[in-house]
Design an enzyme around this catalytic site. Sequence first.
Site, short mmCIF file in Angstrom:
data_model
loop_
_atom_site.label_atom_id
_atom_site.label_comp_id
_atom_site.label_asym_id
_atom_site.label_seq_id
_atom_site.Cartn_x
_atom_site.Cartn_y
_atom_site.Cartn_z
N LEU A 1 0.81 -1.06 -0.06
CA LEU A 1 0.03 0.02 -0.05
C LEU A 1 0.88 1.46 -0.03
CD1 LEU A 1 -2.88 1.28 0.23
CD2 LEU A 1 -2.72 1.25 2.61
N ASP A 2 0.75 2.16 -1.11
CA ASP A 2 1.12 3.37 -1.32
C ASP A 2 2.93 3.36 -1.18
OD1 ASP A 2 -1.32 4.85 -1.22
OD2 ASP A 2 -1.33 4.89 0.83
N GLU A 3 3.16 2.19 -1.40
CA GLU A 3 4.87 2.07 -1.44
C GLU A 3 5.40 1.43 -2.78
OE1 GLU A 3 6.35 -0.32 1.65
OE2 GLU A 3 5.28 0.81 3.20
#
Length: 290
Positions: free
Chosen positions: A232-234
């Site tokens: 997530l979001d990486e």
Amino acid sequence: MSDSSSSSLILALSCPDRPGIVAAVSTLLAEAGCNIRDAQQFDDIETGRFFMRVVFDRLEGARGVAEIRALVDELAARFGMTVSLRDAAARKRVMLLVSKFDHCLADLIYRWRIGELPMDITGIVSNHAREHIASTDLGDLPFHHMPINRQTKMEQEAELWRLIQETQTELVVLARYMQILSDGLSAKLTGRCINIHHSFLPGFKGAKPYHQAHERGVKLIGATAHYVTSDLDEGPIIEQDVERISHRDTPDDLVRKGRDIERRVLARAVRCHLEDRVLLNGKKTVVFTD
């Protein structure tokens, strides 16, 4: 791509670094009757990989596109390349996903309408009804309401994936789509799904991140556009920007400035992808700016 395409093409490639790559590409294009208009390259010493983007014109009497593609495929096999060859005038098919906050959606549609983003929008998908984004003029763009909850998540994603395939969508843009894609769908969209988020993550998670930032007295706010992965979001970062703020700024000021940053960062990331300027490099990207 057929031989009736425009005379300009874009070649993007990556491969293990070794001597002779640039010479081989240049020789291939010259012998095919092409002229290089722009070329950028990068040798990543840490990973040992080479990256290149070339824009070239087919001159009068040049080989056909199919022949050039065959030659490129032979070169790719020789050097272990990952390559793409595309008509520079071809417009990629893009689907835009949004929830209630439509500032990024409105900005992308505006840039598309004035010709700044050369793409064909295959549809707008939202987990909220159309009236929730009434401030954005969708015109006659197809709108798909796909509500979602914990019980229907897998069914909703299956319907979304069916729509992506049916419309031959090449790029999915999460224009403040406030739903987490499953690992399965993220894997299917590897390298062709862009998300935008405020750069406070993971420092300020959950609701009202700008209010949290205000309470902590931050001096910089920003936004990050990246490819979606199961982490997530990486995912690999494409574009970022920041803006300095002060003690005079209220939470509403941060929200307003944050919207502006998110709009421009997402638009730049989408444009780079549309123009084949972004090459994946493991957990990072190589972005050839214009």
